[in-house]
Design an enzyme around this catalytic site. Sequence first.
Site, PDB file in Angstrom:
ATOM      1  N   GLN A 218     -46.194  -3.027 -39.866  1.00 27.15           N
ATOM      2  CA  GLN A 218     -47.143  -3.996 -39.319  1.00 27.15           C
ATOM      3  C   GLN A 218     -48.584  -3.558 -39.554  1.00 27.15           C
ATOM      4  O   GLN A 218     -49.500  -4.307 -39.255  1.00 27.15           O
ATOM      5  CB  GLN A 218     -46.916  -4.137 -37.804  1.00 27.15           C
ATOM      6  CG  GLN A 218     -45.563  -4.703 -37.427  1.00 27.15           C
ATOM      7  CD  GLN A 218     -45.292  -4.597 -35.936  1.00 27.15           C
ATOM      8  OE1 GLN A 218     -44.296  -4.033 -35.526  1.00 27.15           O
ATOM      9  NE2 GLN A 218     -46.179  -5.124 -35.105  1.00 27.15           N
TER      10      GLN A 218
ATOM     11  N   PHE B 152     -41.863  -6.296 -33.836  1.00 30.77           N
ATOM     12  CA  PHE B 152     -42.008  -6.246 -32.372  1.00 30.77           C
ATOM     13  C   PHE B 152     -42.852  -5.063 -31.881  1.00 30.77           C
ATOM     14  O   PHE B 152     -42.776  -4.696 -30.719  1.00 30.77           O
ATOM     15  CB  PHE B 152     -40.633  -6.226 -31.687  1.00 30.77           C
ATOM     16  CG  PHE B 152     -39.682  -7.271 -32.171  1.00 30.77           C
ATOM     17  CD1 PHE B 152     -39.991  -8.617 -32.054  1.00 30.77           C
ATOM     18  CD2 PHE B 152     -38.475  -6.925 -32.763  1.00 30.77           C
ATOM     19  CE1 PHE B 152     -39.117  -9.597 -32.508  1.00 30.77           C
ATOM     20  CE2 PHE B 152     -37.600  -7.894 -33.227  1.00 30.77           C
ATOM     21  CZ  PHE B 152     -37.925  -9.235 -33.099  1.00 30.77           C
TER      22      PHE B 152
ATOM     23  N   GLU C  20     -45.565  -0.561 -36.031  1.00 26.55           N
ATOM     24  CA  GLU C  20     -47.021  -0.433 -36.029  1.00 26.55           C
ATOM     25  C   GLU C  20     -47.441   0.991 -36.371  1.00 26.55           C
ATOM     26  O   GLU C  20     -48.276   1.208 -37.252  1.00 26.55           O
ATOM     27  CB  GLU C  20     -47.586  -0.834 -34.668  1.00 26.55           C
ATOM     28  CG  GLU C  20     -49.107  -0.786 -34.620  1.00 26.55           C
ATOM     29  CD  GLU C  20     -49.678  -1.361 -33.333  1.00 26.55           C
ATOM     30  OE1 GLU C  20     -50.878  -1.128 -33.091  1.00 26.55           O
ATOM     31  OE2 GLU C  20     -48.946  -2.028 -32.580  1.00 26.55           O
TER      32      GLU C  20
ATOM     33  N   ARG D 216     -53.234  -0.921 -20.950  1.00 31.28           N
ATOM     34  CA  ARG D 216     -52.941  -2.356 -20.844  1.00 31.28           C
ATOM     35  C   ARG D 216     -52.013  -2.646 -19.676  1.00 31.28           C
ATOM     36  O   ARG D 216     -52.066  -3.736 -19.095  1.00 31.28           O
ATOM     37  CB  ARG D 216     -52.369  -2.907 -22.155  1.00 31.28           C
ATOM     38  CG  ARG D 216     -52.260  -4.428 -22.174  1.00 31.28           C
ATOM     39  CD  ARG D 216     -51.810  -4.970 -23.504  1.00 31.28           C
ATOM     40  NE  ARG D 216     -52.873  -5.197 -24.443  1.00 31.28           N
ATOM     41  CZ  ARG D 216     -53.504  -6.352 -24.613  1.00 31.28           C
ATOM     42  NH1 ARG D 216     -53.199  -7.392 -23.850  1.00 31.28           N
ATOM     43  NH2 ARG D 216     -54.446  -6.479 -25.517  1.00 31.28           N
TER      44      ARG D 216
ATOM     45  N   ARG E 195     -43.847  -5.419 -28.075  1.00 35.98           N
ATOM     46  CA  ARG E 195     -44.329  -6.740 -27.699  1.00 35.98           C
ATOM     47  C   ARG E 195     -44.796  -6.791 -26.235  1.00 35.98           C
ATOM     48  O   ARG E 195     -44.013  -6.637 -25.310  1.00 35.98           O
ATOM     49  CB  ARG E 195     -43.209  -7.744 -27.929  1.00 35.98           C
ATOM     50  CG  ARG E 195     -43.633  -9.201 -27.940  1.00 35.98           C
ATOM     51  CD  ARG E 195     -42.429 -10.059 -28.287  1.00 35.98           C
ATOM     52  NE  ARG E 195     -42.811 -11.404 -28.704  1.00 35.98           N
ATOM     53  CZ  ARG E 195     -41.950 -12.271 -29.261  1.00 35.98           C
ATOM     54  NH1 ARG E 195     -40.692 -11.919 -29.470  1.00 35.98           N
ATOM     55  NH2 ARG E 195     -42.359 -13.479 -29.614  1.00 35.98           N
TER      56      ARG E 195
ATOM     57  N   PHE F 270     -47.095  -4.604 -25.142  1.00 36.21           N
ATOM     58  CA  PHE F 270     -47.911  -3.392 -25.227  1.00 36.21           C
ATOM     59  C   PHE F 270     -48.305  -2.846 -23.855  1.00 36.21           C
ATOM     60  O   PHE F 270     -49.455  -2.573 -23.579  1.00 36.21           O
ATOM     61  CB  PHE F 270     -49.168  -3.715 -26.053  1.00 36.21           C
ATOM     62  CG  PHE F 270     -49.783  -2.528 -26.739  1.00 36.21           C
ATOM     63  CD1 PHE F 270     -49.210  -1.987 -27.867  1.00 36.21           C
ATOM     64  CD2 PHE F 270     -50.942  -1.953 -26.255  1.00 36.21           C
ATOM     65  CE1 PHE F 270     -49.785  -0.897 -28.517  1.00 36.21           C
ATOM     66  CE2 PHE F 270     -51.524  -0.855 -26.887  1.00 36.21           C
ATOM     67  CZ  PHE F 270     -50.943  -0.330 -28.023  1.00 36.21           C
TER      68      PHE F 270
ATOM     69  N   THR G  94     -57.562  -3.873 -27.151  1.00 39.64           N
ATOM     70  CA  THR G  94     -58.467  -3.204 -26.210  1.00 39.64           C
ATOM     71  C   THR G  94     -59.309  -2.145 -26.921  1.00 39.64           C
ATOM     72  O   THR G  94     -60.348  -1.749 -26.407  1.00 39.64           O
ATOM     73  CB  THR G  94     -57.678  -2.571 -25.050  1.00 39.64           C
ATOM     74  OG1 THR G  94     -56.625  -1.753 -25.579  1.00 39.64           O
ATOM     75  CG2 THR G  94     -57.072  -3.659 -24.175  1.00 39.64           C
TER      76      THR G  94
ATOM     77  N   ALA H 260     -50.974  -7.176 -30.936  1.00 37.40           N
ATOM     78  CA  ALA H 260     -51.828  -7.697 -29.863  1.00 37.40           C
ATOM     79  C   ALA H 260     -51.946  -9.219 -29.910  1.00 37.40           C
ATOM     80  O   ALA H 260     -52.950  -9.782 -29.473  1.00 37.40           O
ATOM     81  CB  ALA H 260     -53.220  -7.054 -29.920  1.00 37.40           C
TER      82      ALA H 260
ATOM     83  N   GLU I 229     -47.186 -12.426 -27.791  1.00 37.74           N
ATOM     84  CA  GLU I 229     -46.786 -11.612 -26.647  1.00 37.74           C
ATOM     85  C   GLU I 229     -46.729 -12.347 -25.308  1.00 37.74           C
ATOM     86  O   GLU I 229     -45.819 -12.073 -24.509  1.00 37.74           O
ATOM     87  CB  GLU I 229     -47.742 -10.416 -26.522  1.00 37.74           C
ATOM     88  CG  GLU I 229     -47.632  -9.443 -27.678  1.00 37.74           C
ATOM     89  CD  GLU I 229     -48.701  -8.381 -27.620  1.00 37.74           C
ATOM     90  OE1 GLU I 229     -48.351  -7.197 -27.566  1.00 37.74           O
ATOM     91  OE2 GLU I 229     -49.898  -8.735 -27.619  1.00 37.74           O
TER      92      GLU I 229
END
Length: 780
Positions: free
Chosen positions: A213, A244, A248, A326, A358, A360, A460, A529, A731
Amino acid sequence: MKHDIITDAKKSISGAVHTDRRHDSAEKHVTGRAEYCDDIAEPQGTLHAYLGTSTVAHGLIRSMDLDAVLAAPGVIGVLTADDVPGCNDISPTGQNDEPVFPVGKTEFHGQPLFAVIATSRDAARRAAELAKIDYEVLQHALDPVSAMEADYPHVTEPLKLERGDIAPAFDTAKNRIKGRMTIGGQDHMYLEGQIAFAIPGEDDDVVVHCSTQHPSEAQHMVAHVLGVPSNAVTVNVRRMGGGFGGKESQMNLFCAVAAIAAKKWNRPVKIRPDRDQDMTATGKRHDFVVDYDVAFDDTGRIEAVDGTFAARCGYSSDLSGPVTDRALFHADNAYFYPNVRLTSRPMKTNTVSNTAFRGFGGPQGVVAAERMIEEIAYALGKDPLEIRKANFYGDRNDGRLLTPYHQEVEDNILPRLIGELESSSDYQARREAVLQHNARSSIIKRGIALTPVKFGISFTATWYNQAGALIHIYNDGSIHLNHGGTEMGQGLNTKVAQVVADAFQVDFERIKITKTTTEKVPNTSATAASSGSDLNGMAALNAAEQLKERLVAFTAERWNTGPETIRFHNNMVEIGSELVSFNDLVRQAYMARVHLSAAGFYKTPKIHWDRAAGKGRPFYYFAYGASCSEVSVDTLTGEYRVERTDILHDVGKSLNPVLDKGQVEGAFIQGMGWLTTEELWWDQAGRLRTHAPSTYKIPLASDRPRQFTVKLAEWSENKERTIKRSKAVGEPPFMLGISVFEALSMAVASVADYRECPRLDAPATPERVLMAIERLKNRE
């Protein structure tokens, strides 16, 4: 001829924004023609890698004898930490705590210690089992509670969000409840596992095809471990079979191993772990243990909240800092806390390093907020929905709009959203029917819950809120589109192509969507995100507008007219009273040496965040949703089923309603799975025992609600200037699955006449449901 042009101009283009358009690869998906990384033709001489992993959870490595590995049939060589030519670290946050291969110490069971390179994957896999490793076993901690008790460190700096003054609010409160909730993790269970395929080039060059990703991060990490500049590394991603969040940062290891081996032996190298190793060696959703203290008045309105969120982060930082941040950002969900203190504890544990998933961290915060609402409702003998409504964010008239991180909730549409779903789902009448059923039935108990979602949209880490795109118009009028986002089945490429088609007012079929590659768009952000369409759609629109501006300028000069007389529509360009086909205009522009390529760029405005102060505007806007679910529970076995779910979700002015609806449906089921059937379990030795589909249970088609109604809030339109006034959809709907968890809780509570909150931990497996039922029965 002119008559034909005028007739064509009256037709509508296909695939414009705000219209249903099936996924551009849908037919390829269902017929098996969609090509993934493992489908790329292997050049002659391709080698295969496989990981050799630790068999203890925490220990010093006294010796590592790989002679038998090297002597195995088909083995070309092995890679250890000594073979890393650059820096032996793939930490995505630069904390230098995540080695490709560890030196002298292993920190979780299943940690990759070396890689075998062989002429076939089977040979490499068999050889990896022949290593003889001597360990000095050390004490280990597997969960956040035991880690805190053992005085383990945080893997990253904790965060504290604070507003108001909780001490006097607690002192004067009429009602106060303290509790603890354990929230389980979740495996990504993508259909396509981790994979990387590296092809060496001349000098320092290497091309890596992989399923990630975050192509730019993979590029930088490969360059980092090879000790070469990023311009020597090209990362390509055509599509993923699901991500998902699990692709990442977790892809870094596989890309690094493939690239190091490819350059060492100057041959193509592929690495593809089997499902068991994929699940044991890669991170998951963070488990949390949440301690909460909530004060409230007799109407159920919250007066103060104190919460501590301890997370199982694993042996390294990975993305645990922003994930636990988060979780705090969403610990309010849809509710205003007049006085609040929220603290994170990102705990180091001797488990695989947990990562993005998903939501986060947001889902863990939201479910904790819903637990406090539930506690209040049972304490006061009220419907939880009544308590939810009493605590919703308000408006400037009542001052109830400031989040714990001091961002104002400016666009709260939840009262309308909840009201419409309450009516369309017939919630009140059905709740009364559930209460009557439970009074009559001693075995099968029912539960119903209507829960809201408020989810902040933006990375963020402010610098990630940027994107690039590249558009070429060829002289035959065909269009080539490339952007920094990655396609993992969610339909991002389709949406961005719709934006471009709409900008030029040409048919969707005219646009060729090409693989994501670091050669075309540099320094991309992860497709995460929920920002894929927001960022890349705007970047593509920026590129399209640049090209339109050039075409308009050329047309105005050639036709000696003002720019205001030129309009693109329906594969045509209207120039005053004259119509010219888009193809003809492009051809003429090319002959006049007009530049027909443009690089677009976008950065999200308005956002800022001061982490040290715990204040700012980390989110550009909020997306909202609501879900009403009804369940039936067998009190003799703990087994249950979801009878009905009604969803109303806010995606703003949808770019593609049918794709967005599919995302809502899938997210709900995945969120439901997280809270019901998907249980991660480690034994006392630190071995993950739920490491395959045989032991780890995602929802099946038969687990979906018997009645499943999903609607988009078509009246919603993003007040912020997003791409075509749409809102993110990846998300936010994941947390709609919490309605199932809350409905299960009501069914369990019925065995004690709803006098006590059952305090179900997640996931609420049938075993946990049954134990909660028995616990409440024994208190009667």
